[in-house]
Design an enzyme around this catalytic site. Structure first.
Site, PDB file in Angstrom:
ATOM      1  N   LEU A 136     117.198 122.170 -19.534  1.00  0.00           N
ATOM      2  CA  LEU A 136     116.182 122.731 -18.640  1.00  0.00           C
ATOM      3  C   LEU A 136     116.765 123.863 -17.823  1.00  0.00           C
ATOM      4  CD1 LEU A 136     115.513 120.319 -15.595  1.00  0.00           C
ATOM      5  CD2 LEU A 136     117.531 120.153 -17.075  1.00  0.00           C
ATOM      6  N   CYS A 137     115.854 124.654 -17.261  1.00  0.00           N
ATOM      7  CA  CYS A 137     116.171 125.738 -16.340  1.00  0.00           C
ATOM      8  C   CYS A 137     117.073 126.762 -17.019  1.00  0.00           C
ATOM      9  CB  CYS A 137     116.769 125.164 -15.056  1.00  0.00           C
ATOM     10  SG  CYS A 137     116.655 126.275 -13.629  1.00  0.00           S
ATOM     11  N   HIS A 138     118.316 126.961 -16.565  1.00  0.00           N
ATOM     12  CA  HIS A 138     119.238 127.898 -17.202  1.00  0.00           C
ATOM     13  C   HIS A 138     120.036 127.239 -18.324  1.00  0.00           C
ATOM     14  CE1 HIS A 138     118.420 129.953 -13.346  1.00  0.00           C
ATOM     15  NE2 HIS A 138     118.622 131.056 -14.032  1.00  0.00           N
ATOM     16  N   PHE A 158     114.234 129.060 -17.329  1.00  0.00           N
ATOM     17  CA  PHE A 158     114.064 129.774 -16.064  1.00  0.00           C
ATOM     18  C   PHE A 158     113.910 131.264 -16.367  1.00  0.00           C
ATOM     19  CE2 PHE A 158     115.056 131.267 -11.789  1.00  0.00           C
ATOM     20  CZ  PHE A 158     114.437 130.301 -11.008  1.00  0.00           C
ATOM     21  N   GLY A 176     112.678 121.961 -20.208  1.00  0.00           N
ATOM     22  CA  GLY A 176     111.889 122.106 -18.990  1.00  0.00           C
ATOM     23  C   GLY A 176     112.237 123.413 -18.307  1.00  0.00           C
TER      24      GLY A 176
END
Length: 279
Positions: A175-177, A202, A253
């Site tokens: 998720l994210c980075h 992200f 995510g």
């Protein structure tokens, strides 16, 4: 220095501004324990791949004090634990896991309890290069945080493991980075394993804006979203709303806000895979 300026630490690195910490972090998470129809009772573990480098040099030369985001790491792991799984933790060099402790939810007893349990393993993780096979594992989890953009994308050992996971259809959660770490599959002139996959990530748009609020002490050294998209990953989100998506073995995510929902979505899929392949 002020409300919208990154905070200079005594070691010369920078934490996010007081405003962005007030606005963007919380003392508690949204974790709620789920009741699963099936839980895993076997011995296969989840391999949690973390960063051991928390110093990101921005394009202006300032050093951002980063690492893995504690919510992005620990909240999905709470759900995986609730579904019956145990963990191995590994980093690129075998050095201790680095967390963005400025984002730690200090009033969340669930997170604090799991963190205390994992801390010995986080302080003495496995070295990725020493893991040659995924036969003992039922999933890979790569938590987010800007720290996973530092040495994981160039890790040959991680790239080899992710290629194995891809070939096996082994669930791979990030998720994210975290999608930056998927770039490791291109080391040694190999093909990007996730070309054509859909994912959350992200956004560069938000990374480009946050220095104006002092979250980052300067512009990004390179763009996560743009780079993975050039390799063929299809990033679905245009902002961060806590969204998740599943494409084959890749479960992703968009941000810390997705940590709870990512765990809820991923845990039963990991159980299903584990029962089928590690019964």
């Amino acid at each position: 220095m002020g409300l919208f300026y990154s905070t200079l630490r005594t070691d010369g690195d920078y934490d996010p501004s007081s405003f962005t910490l007030w606005f963007g972090t919380s003392p508690k998470t949204t974790y709620v324990k789920q009741e699963y129809k099936q839980t895993y009772q076997g011995s296969a573990k989840i391999l949690v791949v973390c960063t051991d480098d928390g110093r990101m040099e921005m394009s202006n030369g300032k050093i951002f004090s980063t690492g893995n985001h504690p919510v992005e790491m620990l909240v999905p792991m709470l759900h995986f634990r609730d579904a019956g799984f145990t963990f191995d933790i590994a980093t690129s060099t075998g050095s201790a896991v680095v967390l963005e402790m400025w984002a730690f939810p200090n009033e969340d007893e669930h997170v604090k309890e799991l963190y205390d349990q994992l801390k010995p393993m986080m302080n003495a993780p496995k070295k990725l290069q020493d893991i040659q096979s995924l036969d003992e594992y039922t999933a890979i989890f790569i938590p987010g945080g800007h720290g996973c953009m530092i040495n994981l994308p160039s890790s040959v050992a991680l790239g080899n493991l992710l290629h194995q996971a891809h070939e096996k259809g082994l669930p791979t959660v990030t998720l994210c980075h975290g999608p930056a770490a998927l770039l490791s599959t291109t080391t040694e002139n190999k093909s990007f394993a996730y070309e054509g996959y859909e994912a959350m990530c992200f956004t560069d748009r938000t990374d480009g804006f946050t220095p104006t609020l002092g979250y980052l002490p300067g512009p990004m050294p390179w763009k996560c979203q743009e780079t993975v998209e050039k390799k063929g990953l299809k990033v679905l989100n245009t902002s961060e709303r806590g969204d998740t998506t599943v494409d084959r073995e890749l479960i992703t995510g968009d941000s810390p806000d997705a940590a709870h929902s990512l765990g809820v979505v991923a845990a039963p899929l990991l159980v299903e895979y584990a029962i089928k392949h590690h019964s």
